[in-house]
Design a protein around this motif. Structure first.
Motif, mmCIF file in Angstrom:
data_model
loop_
_atom_site.group_PDB
_atom_site.id
_atom_site.type_symbol
_atom_site.label_atom_id
_atom_site.label_comp_id
_atom_site.label_asym_id
_atom_site.label_seq_id
_atom_site.Cartn_x
_atom_site.Cartn_y
_atom_site.Cartn_z
ATOM 1 N N LYS A 290 -67.176 -18.307 11.435
ATOM 2 C CA LYS A 290 -65.787 -17.904 11.274
ATOM 3 C C LYS A 290 -65.164 -18.534 10.042
ATOM 4 C CE LYS A 290 -64.617 -16.796 16.061
ATOM 5 N NZ LYS A 290 -63.712 -17.106 17.212
ATOM 6 N N SER A 291 -65.491 -19.806 9.777
ATOM 7 C CA SER A 291 -64.929 -20.470 8.609
ATOM 8 C C SER A 291 -65.417 -19.820 7.323
ATOM 9 C CB SER A 291 -65.295 -21.962 8.608
ATOM 10 O OG SER A 291 -66.704 -22.128 8.556
ATOM 11 N N ILE A 292 -66.687 -19.354 7.324
ATOM 12 C CA ILE A 292 -67.217 -18.658 6.159
ATOM 13 C C ILE A 292 -66.477 -17.344 5.953
ATOM 14 C CG2 ILE A 292 -69.253 -17.516 5.197
ATOM 15 C CD1 ILE A 292 -70.974 -19.589 6.609
ATOM 16 N N LYS A 293 -66.214 -16.636 7.042
ATOM 17 C CA LYS A 293 -65.471 -15.376 6.961
ATOM 18 C C LYS A 293 -64.085 -15.622 6.382
ATOM 19 C CE LYS A 293 -63.853 -11.503 9.800
ATOM 20 N NZ LYS A 293 -63.811 -10.944 11.187
ATOM 21 N N GLY A 294 -63.425 -16.677 6.851
ATOM 22 C CA GLY A 294 -62.105 -17.003 6.337
ATOM 23 C C GLY A 294 -62.138 -17.344 4.863
ATOM 24 N N THR A 295 -63.153 -18.124 4.441
ATOM 25 C CA THR A 295 -63.272 -18.514 3.036
ATOM 26 C C THR A 295 -63.480 -17.304 2.150
ATOM 27 O OG1 THR A 295 -64.202 -20.667 3.636
ATOM 28 C CG2 THR A 295 -64.622 -19.880 1.405
ATOM 29 N N VAL A 296 -64.350 -16.381 2.577
ATOM 30 C CA VAL A 296 -64.623 -15.178 1.785
ATOM 31 C C VAL A 296 -63.353 -14.336 1.642
ATOM 32 C CG1 VAL A 296 -65.885 -12.994 1.755
ATOM 33 C CG2 VAL A 296 -67.075 -15.100 2.359
ATOM 34 N N CYS A 297 -62.607 -14.162 2.735
ATOM 35 C CA CYS A 297 -61.371 -13.369 2.692
ATOM 36 C C CYS A 297 -60.348 -13.993 1.750
ATOM 37 C CB CYS A 297 -60.771 -13.256 4.102
ATOM 38 S SG CYS A 297 -61.672 -12.157 5.217
ATOM 39 N N LEU A 298 -60.168 -15.302 1.840
ATOM 40 C CA LEU A 298 -59.174 -15.982 1.012
ATOM 41 C C LEU A 298 -59.586 -16.017 -0.458
ATOM 42 C CD1 LEU A 298 -58.366 -18.928 3.448
ATOM 43 C CD2 LEU A 298 -56.886 -16.990 2.915
ATOM 44 N N LEU A 299 -60.890 -16.180 -0.708
ATOM 45 C CA LEU A 299 -61.366 -16.178 -2.085
ATOM 46 C C LEU A 299 -61.173 -14.798 -2.724
ATOM 47 C CD1 LEU A 299 -62.741 -17.692 -4.379
ATOM 48 C CD2 LEU A 299 -64.954 -17.057 -3.408
ATOM 49 N N ALA A 300 -61.474 -13.752 -1.952
ATOM 50 C CA ALA A 300 -61.264 -12.388 -2.459
ATOM 51 C C ALA A 300 -59.786 -12.145 -2.748
ATOM 52 C CB ALA A 300 -61.784 -11.367 -1.440
ATOM 53 N N ALA A 301 -58.919 -12.655 -1.887
ATOM 54 C CA ALA A 301 -57.477 -12.500 -2.094
ATOM 55 C C ALA A 301 -57.042 -13.200 -3.379
ATOM 56 C CB ALA A 301 -56.709 -13.068 -0.903
ATOM 57 N N SER A 302 -57.576 -14.381 -3.634
ATOM 58 C CA SER A 302 -57.171 -15.130 -4.833
ATOM 59 C C SER A 302 -57.604 -14.414 -6.103
ATOM 60 C CB SER A 302 -57.741 -16.557 -4.796
ATOM 61 O OG SER A 302 -59.147 -16.550 -4.944
ATOM 62 N N VAL A 303 -58.763 -13.746 -6.077
ATOM 63 C CA VAL A 303 -59.228 -12.978 -7.238
ATOM 64 C C VAL A 303 -58.280 -11.804 -7.492
ATOM 65 C CG1 VAL A 303 -61.075 -11.520 -8.152
ATOM 66 C CG2 VAL A 303 -61.646 -13.619 -6.922
ATOM 67 N N LEU A 304 -57.933 -11.082 -6.439
ATOM 68 C CA LEU A 304 -57.035 -9.931 -6.572
ATOM 69 C C LEU A 304 -55.654 -10.353 -7.055
ATOM 70 C CD1 LEU A 304 -58.039 -8.043 -3.287
ATOM 71 C CD2 LEU A 304 -58.595 -7.359 -5.632
ATOM 72 N N TRP A 305 -55.147 -11.462 -6.532
ATOM 73 C CA TRP A 305 -53.820 -11.960 -6.949
ATOM 74 C C TRP A 305 -53.838 -12.426 -8.403
ATOM 75 C CZ3 TRP A 305 -53.071 -15.431 -2.037
ATOM 76 C CH2 TRP A 305 -52.692 -14.621 -0.958
ATOM 77 N N GLY A 306 -54.911 -13.114 -8.788
ATOM 78 C CA GLY A 306 -54.975 -13.621 -10.154
ATOM 79 C C GLY A 306 -54.902 -12.501 -11.181
ATOM 80 N N ALA A 307 -55.669 -11.438 -10.951
ATOM 81 C CA ALA A 307 -55.643 -10.297 -11.872
ATOM 82 C C ALA A 307 -54.297 -9.593 -11.855
ATOM 83 C CB ALA A 307 -56.754 -9.314 -11.513
ATOM 84 N N ALA A 308 -53.571 -9.696 -10.726
ATOM 85 C CA ALA A 308 -52.277 -9.023 -10.607
ATOM 86 C C ALA A 308 -51.241 -9.587 -11.575
ATOM 87 C CB ALA A 308 -51.751 -9.133 -9.173
ATOM 88 N N PHE A 309 -51.391 -10.857 -11.976
ATOM 89 C CA PHE A 309 -50.438 -11.433 -12.921
ATOM 90 C C PHE A 309 -50.451 -10.673 -14.244
ATOM 91 C CE2 PHE A 309 -50.671 -15.080 -10.033
ATOM 92 C CZ PHE A 309 -49.337 -15.466 -9.998
ATOM 93 N N VAL A 310 -51.617 -10.164 -14.632
ATOM 94 C CA VAL A 310 -51.704 -9.363 -15.856
ATOM 95 C C VAL A 310 -50.924 -8.071 -15.689
ATOM 96 C CG1 VAL A 310 -53.270 -8.086 -17.364
ATOM 97 C CG2 VAL A 310 -53.922 -10.343 -16.517
ATOM 98 N N ALA A 311 -51.101 -7.408 -14.539
ATOM 99 C CA ALA A 311 -50.368 -6.169 -14.278
ATOM 100 C C ALA A 311 -48.864 -6.427 -14.244
ATOM 101 C CB ALA A 311 -50.831 -5.568 -12.947
ATOM 102 N N GLN A 312 -48.472 -7.541 -13.614
ATOM 103 C CA GLN A 312 -47.050 -7.867 -13.523
ATOM 104 C C GLN A 312 -46.452 -8.189 -14.893
ATOM 105 O OE1 GLN A 312 -48.022 -10.461 -9.754
ATOM 106 N NE2 GLN A 312 -45.815 -10.420 -9.998
ATOM 107 N N ALA A 313 -47.245 -8.834 -15.739
ATOM 108 C CA ALA A 313 -46.751 -9.208 -17.067
ATOM 109 C C ALA A 313 -46.645 -8.013 -18.006
ATOM 110 C CB ALA A 313 -47.664 -10.268 -17.677
ATOM 111 N N SER A 314 -47.243 -6.877 -17.630
ATOM 112 C CA SER A 314 -47.259 -5.716 -18.525
ATOM 113 C C SER A 314 -46.077 -4.772 -18.316
ATOM 114 C CB SER A 314 -48.563 -4.930 -18.327
ATOM 115 O OG SER A 314 -48.599 -4.333 -17.035
ATOM 116 N N VAL A 315 -45.253 -5.023 -17.284
ATOM 117 C CA VAL A 315 -44.181 -4.062 -16.984
ATOM 118 C C VAL A 315 -42.746 -4.522 -17.226
ATOM 119 C CG1 VAL A 315 -45.602 -2.889 -15.264
ATOM 120 C CG2 VAL A 315 -44.089 -4.737 -14.534
ATOM 121 N N PRO A 316 -42.451 -5.826 -17.407
ATOM 122 C CA PRO A 316 -41.043 -6.252 -17.469
ATOM 123 C C PRO A 316 -40.196 -5.561 -18.526
ATOM 124 C CG PRO A 316 -42.456 -8.170 -17.209
ATOM 125 C CD PRO A 316 -43.343 -6.987 -17.470
#
Length: 303
Positions: A2-28
């Motif tokens: 279960k802890s491995i499942k949680g780590t994989v989910c959270l790591l995937a979320a951090s990758v998606l969020w990190g790339a989102a900063f580029v998308a957010q910075a492109s629209v202001p």
């Protein structure tokens, strides 16, 4: 497992969020912050509605009747999460929008957002009335790192965007702690409701303060779709699911890696650059984030 499942989910979320900063910075320069988060939230909610529909259809085909764990509480928790997220997301977007062109908005805002990890540790100390030496050291390191990142070269180096993103970080720390209380509920329903609430509140604010034209919103379709489906619909849902299998401290350190992915994404996609002093500040802040989650001697605070 279960802890491995949680780590994989959270790591995937951090990758998606990190790339989102580029998308957010492109629209202001084109799209207002409220309008952007309205479109992002509504798309995320619709995407998750489709996921819920498909999930239920698959369960029916398998002759399995799916019973959501306390549907009413899941919906209420989603509404609370959506209200908190409305504040955090818009503070962050307004902060990114206020950075001047010479600022590395993606990496800078990504690292400052990650300071919520230290704030989560502080909230935990207040709740448990305990102080860990590692937390005190990390708080000091984080402050020095923020100084190097934001104030290198004198006070003129700080931007109003830094203050807004730090405020967003504090609100997001509250969000992380609240999500931890929803561990036994339906994560996908919570996420769907939270983005519906966040989207509607942002839409109302946009209609009141921005008067954004639909043609302008349509012109930003790519960053809206990415942040709506990938960062919001998938990323935040993975966070809620991942936190079911991880303690808040362990979860927050994994999610803080979004700051690294934000800086890398800004470097790869926007050709953003940080000076040597700013890079050292980022490294120091990330080290502080890591240290804040290490075990250490505890001292009971006075009551």
């Amino acid at each position: 497992m279960k802890s491995i499942k949680g780590t994989v989910c959270l790591l995937a979320a951090s990758v998606l969020w990190g790339a989102a900063f580029v998308a957010q910075a492109s629209v202001p320069d084109t799209l207002g912050s409220f309008a952007f988060n309205a479109a992002r939230g509504i798309i995320a909610s619709l995407f998750l509605l489709a996921v819920i529909f498909i999930r239920n259809r698959l369960r029916k085909r398998g002759n399995t009747v799916y019973r959501s764990p306390d549907l009413r509480r899941s919906v209420i928790s989603g509404a609370v999460c959506g209200s908190i997220l409305f504040a955090a997301a818009n503070l962050q977007q307004f902060g990114i929008a206020s950075y001047p062109e010479e600022a590395a908005a993606s990496g800078r805002s990504g690292f400052l957002t990650a300071t919520y990890v230290v704030m989560v540790a502080v909230y935990t100390i207040i709740k448990c009335r305990q102080i860990r030496i590692t937390v005190l050291l990390s708080a000091a390191g984080c402050m020095v790192g923020m100084y190097l990142l934001c104030l290198a070269g004198g006070p003129g180096g700080i931007y109003s965007g830094d203050l807004l993103v730090l405020l967003c970080s504090a609100v997001f720390g509250v969000y992380v702690l609240y999500v931890d209380r929803c561990a036994r509920l339906d994560g996908i329903i919570i996420s769907c409701v939270q983005f519906a609430v966040c989207g509607v509140l942002s839409l109302a604010a946009s209609l009141l303060f921005e008067h954004q034209e639909l043609s302008v919103v349509a012109s930003c379709w790519l960053p809206i779709l990415y942040t709506g489906i990938c960062s919001s619909g998938m990323g935040y849902t993975l966070q809620i699911i991942g936190q079911k299998y991880s303690e808040p401290a362990a979860a927050s350190i994994i999610m803080s890696l979004e700051s690294v992915f934000a800086a890398l994404s800004g470097w790869l996609l926007l050709n953003e650059r940080l000076g040597a002093v700013q890079i050292f500040g980022c490294v120091l802040m990330f080290a502080a984030v890591v240290v804040s989650q290490l075990p250490g001697k505890k001292r009971i605070a006075g009551r």
